[in-house]
Scaffold this active site. Structure first.
Site, PDB file in Angstrom:
ATOM      1  CG  HIS A 174      27.370 -26.673  13.392  1.00  0.00           C
ATOM      2  ND1 HIS A 174      26.922 -26.195  12.171  1.00  0.00           N
ATOM      3  CD2 HIS A 174      26.267 -27.081  14.070  1.00  0.00           C
ATOM      4  CE1 HIS A 174      25.613 -26.316  12.121  1.00  0.00           C
ATOM      5  NE2 HIS A 174      25.186 -26.843  13.256  1.00  0.00           N
ATOM      6  CB  CYS A 211      25.214 -29.861  12.027  1.00  0.00           C
ATOM      7  SG  CYS A 211      23.488 -29.354  11.868  1.00  0.00           S
ATOM      8  CG  ASN A 270      22.269 -24.853  12.213  1.00  0.00           C
ATOM      9  OD1 ASN A 270      23.043 -25.281  11.364  1.00  0.00           O
ATOM     10  ND2 ASN A 270      21.899 -25.577  13.257  1.00  0.00           N
TER      11      ASN A 270
END
Length: 328
Positions: free
Chosen positions: A255, A122, A285
Site C-alpha cells: 500500500h 487502505c 496515498n
C-alpha cells in the site's frame, strides 16, 4: 479438478488534476498554513497527487479503471459475474446504493451479477481480492471485477497539514478469473478494532446532519509503528501458507502510504528496494486504490510479467491489514 483464481487484466485511472507539493504549499499558504515540498517529501516520499473534479465521484474513477481492466482481459462487461469494489469514499451517504452497483449500471452489466462494496480502508483492495479468490475457488463465480476507488480529497481537512498533504484520488481494477493454473497462492487478513481511533473519520450522521468531524484524523506516529510491524508479519504468513520463500518474490507492491513504511517493510523481508513498486511519489496515498494503481502501472510498463511472483499488502484504518501473494 482444482480451481484457481488468476489475474487476467489490470486497469487504472487518475484524475487529470495533478497537484505538486509546491502548488499545494502555495494554496495552503493563502490560508496561513505553512508547509513546503521539502517538508512533505522528506516525511512521506510524496511529490504530487491527483484530485478529482467536483463533479467526479468514486464510481466515475472506478468506471474508467474497470473499462481498461476489461479491455486488458479481452472481456465484455456482461462476461463479469461478480463485482467487488473497495472504497472508503462511496458515492452515496450511508453507502447505498453501493458504489459497486453504480459501477455495474455505468458499465451496462445486465446479467444480474451480484455487486457489493468492501470497507477496510487502505486494506480494502487486499480484502476484496481475498473475497474474490474464495468465490472463484468455490466455483460460485468465474470472472470477478475487483476495484479500489477513492476520492479522499473530499474528507481532508486542508487546515491540518499533517494529513491533507498525504492523500490523493484515483482508482485501480483487476479482472480475476477461474484458471487451471495457480494465480492467488495465498491470502491472509486481519483486523484489530482496538486501534480504530488512530486512523478514522470520527463523525456520524444524526437527523440528517453530521455529528462530530467529517474529516480524516490520523495519529501518524502510532500508525507508522503499527504498520511496519503488522505488514512484515502478514507478508510472512502469506509466504508460509504458500510455501514460498521471501527470496522468491519478484515484486513487492505495498500500500502506497509512506515511503519510509514501504522501505521498512522491504528491509524486514530482506528484499532490495529495486524489487518494490513505488508510485506514492506521484499518486500520494490513494487508500484502497493504491495497490491496483501500482500494479497496473508496473504491468503496463513491463516490470511485472507473466509468471512473476508478486506480494501485495496493505494496512488501514479499522485497524485492518492483509496480504495476497499471487503468480501473474
Amino acid at each position: 479438478m482444482t480451481i484457481y483464481s488468476k489475474i487476467v487484466g489490470t486497469g487504472s485511472y487518475l484524475p487529470t488534476k495533478r497537484v505538486t507539493n509546491h502548488e499545494l504549499a502555495a494554496e495552503l499558504a493563502e490560508q496561513g498554513i505553512e508547509t513546503s515540498d521539502e517538508w512533505i517529501f522528506t516525511r512521506s516520499g510524496i511529490s504530487a497527487r491527483h484530485y478529482a473534479e467536483p463533479t467526479q465521484l468514486s464510481s466515475d474513477l472506478a468506471l474508467a479503471a474497470a473499462q481498461r481492466a476489461l479491455e486488458a482481459a479481452s472481456m465484455q462487461p456482461n462476461d463479469i459475474d461478480l463485482i467487488i469494489l473497495a472504497t472508503s469514499t462511496p458515492d452515496h451517504l450511508g453507502g447505498f446504493p453501493s458504489t459497486a452497483c453504480v459501477v455495474q449500471r455505468k458499465l451496462g452489466i445486465t446479467n444480474g451479477a451480484p455487486a457489493m462494496d468492501v470497507q477496510a480502508v487502505c486494506s480494502g483492495f487486499v480484502y476484496a481480492m481475498s473475497v474474490a479468490d474464495s468465490f472463484i475457488k468455490s466455483g460460485a463465480h468465474k470472472n470477478v471485477l475487483v476495484i479500489g476507488a477513492e476520492v479522499f480529497s473530499r474528507i481532508l481537512d486542508f487546515k491540518d497539514r499533517t494529513t491533507c498533504v498525504l492523500f490523493g484520488d484515483g482508482a485501480g481494477a483487476i479482472v480475476m478469473s477461474a484458471s487451471q493454473e495457480p494465480g492467488v497462492l495465498a491470502s491472509k487478513l486481519h483486523a484489530d478494532g482496538s486501534h480504530g481511533h488512530i486512523l478514522c473519520v470520527p463523525g456520524s450522521v444524526n437527523n440528517g446532519a453530521v455529528a462530530g468531524s467529517a474529516y480524516l484524523y490520523m495519529d501518524g506516529p502510532a500508525v507508522f509503528k503499527l504498520a511496519v510491524s503488522v505488514l512484515d508479519k502478514v507478508a510472512r504468513e502469506a509466504l508460509g501458507a504458500a510455501g514460498v520463500d521471501a527470496s522468491e518474490i519478484d515484486w513487492l507492491i505495498p500500500h502506497q502510504a509512506n515511503i519510509r513504511i514501504m522501505q521498512g517493510t522491504a528491509k524486514k523481508l530482506g528484499l532490495p528496494q529495486e524489487k518494490m513498486v513505488v508510485t506514492v511519489n506521484e499518486h500520494g496515498n490513494t487508500s484502497a486504490a493504491s495497490i491496483p494503481l501500482a500494479l497496473d502501472q508496473a504491468v503496463r510498463d513491463g516490470r511485472v510479467k507473466p509468471g512473476h511472483t508478486v506480494m501485495m499488502e496493505g494496512v488501514g484504518g479499522g485497524f485492518t491489514w492483509g496480504a495476497v501473494l499471487v503468480r501473474m
